[in-house]
Design an enzyme around this catalytic site. Structure first.
Site, PDB file in Angstrom:
ATOM      1  N   ASP A 186       0.867  -1.176   0.000  1.00  0.00           N
ATOM      2  CA  ASP A 186       0.000   0.000   0.000  1.00  0.00           C
ATOM      3  C   ASP A 186       0.911   1.234   0.000  1.00  0.00           C
ATOM      4  O   ASP A 186       1.611   1.498   0.990  1.00  0.00           O
ATOM      5  CB  ASP A 186      -0.872  -0.057   1.273  1.00  0.00           C
ATOM      6  CG  ASP A 186      -1.900   1.068   1.325  1.00  0.00           C
ATOM      7  OD1 ASP A 186      -1.634   2.140   0.742  1.00  0.00           O
ATOM      8  OD2 ASP A 186      -2.937   0.868   1.980  1.00  0.00           O
ATOM      9  N   HIS A 187       0.876   1.979  -1.089  1.00  0.00           N
ATOM     10  CA  HIS A 187       1.828   3.088  -1.251  1.00  0.00           C
ATOM     11  C   HIS A 187       1.523   4.268  -0.306  1.00  0.00           C
ATOM     12  O   HIS A 187       2.321   5.178  -0.164  1.00  0.00           O
ATOM     13  CB  HIS A 187       1.817   3.559  -2.711  1.00  0.00           C
ATOM     14  CG  HIS A 187       3.138   4.101  -3.179  1.00  0.00           C
ATOM     15  ND1 HIS A 187       4.178   4.372  -2.312  1.00  0.00           N
ATOM     16  CD2 HIS A 187       3.594   4.416  -4.409  1.00  0.00           C
ATOM     17  CE1 HIS A 187       5.201   4.845  -2.996  1.00  0.00           C
ATOM     18  NE2 HIS A 187       4.884   4.877  -4.265  1.00  0.00           N
ATOM     19  N   ARG A 188       0.357   4.236   0.367  1.00  0.00           N
ATOM     20  CA  ARG A 188       0.067   5.284   1.356  1.00  0.00           C
ATOM     21  C   ARG A 188       0.902   5.068   2.616  1.00  0.00           C
ATOM     22  O   ARG A 188       1.188   5.993   3.364  1.00  0.00           O
ATOM     23  CB  ARG A 188      -1.423   5.268   1.739  1.00  0.00           C
ATOM     24  CG  ARG A 188      -2.340   5.651   0.593  1.00  0.00           C
ATOM     25  CD  ARG A 188      -3.791   5.401   0.950  1.00  0.00           C
ATOM     26  NE  ARG A 188      -4.036   3.983   1.212  1.00  0.00           N
ATOM     27  CZ  ARG A 188      -5.224   3.476   1.508  1.00  0.00           C
ATOM     28  NH1 ARG A 188      -6.282   4.271   1.577  1.00  0.00           N
ATOM     29  NH2 ARG A 188      -5.364   2.185   1.726  1.00  0.00           N
TER      30      ARG A 188
END
Ligand code: CAO
Length: 216
Positions: A186-188
């Site tokens: 998850d790039h967040r």
């Protein structure tokens, strides 16, 4: 899965891991009394190696609690979800406290849990509370894929089938056993550099020093 794919900004990082020594060791395992081969699949070693990575990179063992306030919960347990292919569909039971279990007991638990899934004898509570999931297609085939994160987790490790390859190793071309892996995150929560470092750590944990790495 649709919610995960539509709401989580997925990135998948691919890597090839040299597992020659680990495979030589695994294939040499025999029962001292009967002489029979002991069957332990690479997945069990990968589970142990993954836990060492989770300890070093705690954001991979987290969940987003509140996206608006950016609150992330880091988990203190190491429960690894395993995607099990059954004729009733895909199921993802958790193997709990992998950090406290040895290779032999993990192999037994993995086999028992996947059989329970396939016979629909698994309890619903086995599906909750995971750290991170492994989706292994190693027993089937393929070479890299993009696994979908099992929300609320923030990363998932895809494992493909290892192959013998000619590579340049210690100044000459030689045949080594190479395992393709695909880490979706998850790039967040996780940056690309962190994912690359995570995969480097996993490579080290499964590499020529695996016996030392997995024993601590
Ligand atoms: N490379 C090479 N060989 C591998 C391997 C790998 N990465 N992983 C497993 N193998 C070999 C095993 O050693 C075993 O060999 P032998 O039959 O010679 O002993 C054979 O492949 C079969 O292994 P397995 O698949 O039965 O066992 P496992 O522990 O590797 O996996 C389980 C267990 C439950 C994960 C698996 O049976 C399964 O269901 N996989 C499918 C998961 C899936 O569908 N994922 C996709 C989800 S969508 O993202």
């Amino acid at each position: 899965m649709i919610k995960s794919w539509n709401t989580i900004p997925h990135v998948t990082h691919h890597e090839e891991i040299d597992i020659t020594e680990l495979e030589n060791f695994r294939n040499s395992l025999t029962d001292r009394y009967t002489g029979e081969k002991i069957k332990i699949t690479p997945l069990v070693f990968i589970m142990k190696a993954l836990v060492i990575c989770l300890k070093k990179f705690p954001f991979f063992n987290s969940s987003i609690e509140d996206i608006n306030s950016g609150k992330v919960v880091k988990k203190k347990y190491f429960h690894i979800g395993i995607a099990v292919d059954t004729k009733h569909g895909l199921m993802v039971p958790k193997i709990r406290d992998v950090n406290n279990k040895n290779i032999k007991s993990l192999a037994k638990e993995l086999s028992d849990v996947s059989e329970k899934c396939r016979k629909l004898k698994i309890d619903k509570k086995e599906f909750y509370g995971g750290s991170m999931t492994i989706s292994s297609l190693g027993g089937i085939g393929g070479c890299f894929f993009t696994p979908i994160i099992n929300s609320p987790e923030v990363s998932i490790l895809g494992v493909s089938r290892s192959k013998k390859k000619q590579i340049f190793y210690k100044d000459k071309f030689t045949t080594r056993t190479i395992l393709p892996i695909s880490l979706s995150y998850d790039h967040r929560v996780i940056d690309g550099a962190e994912a690359a470092r995570f995969c480097n750590e996993l490579s080290e944990n499964l590499g020529d020093n695996f016996a030392y790495k997995l024993s601590i």
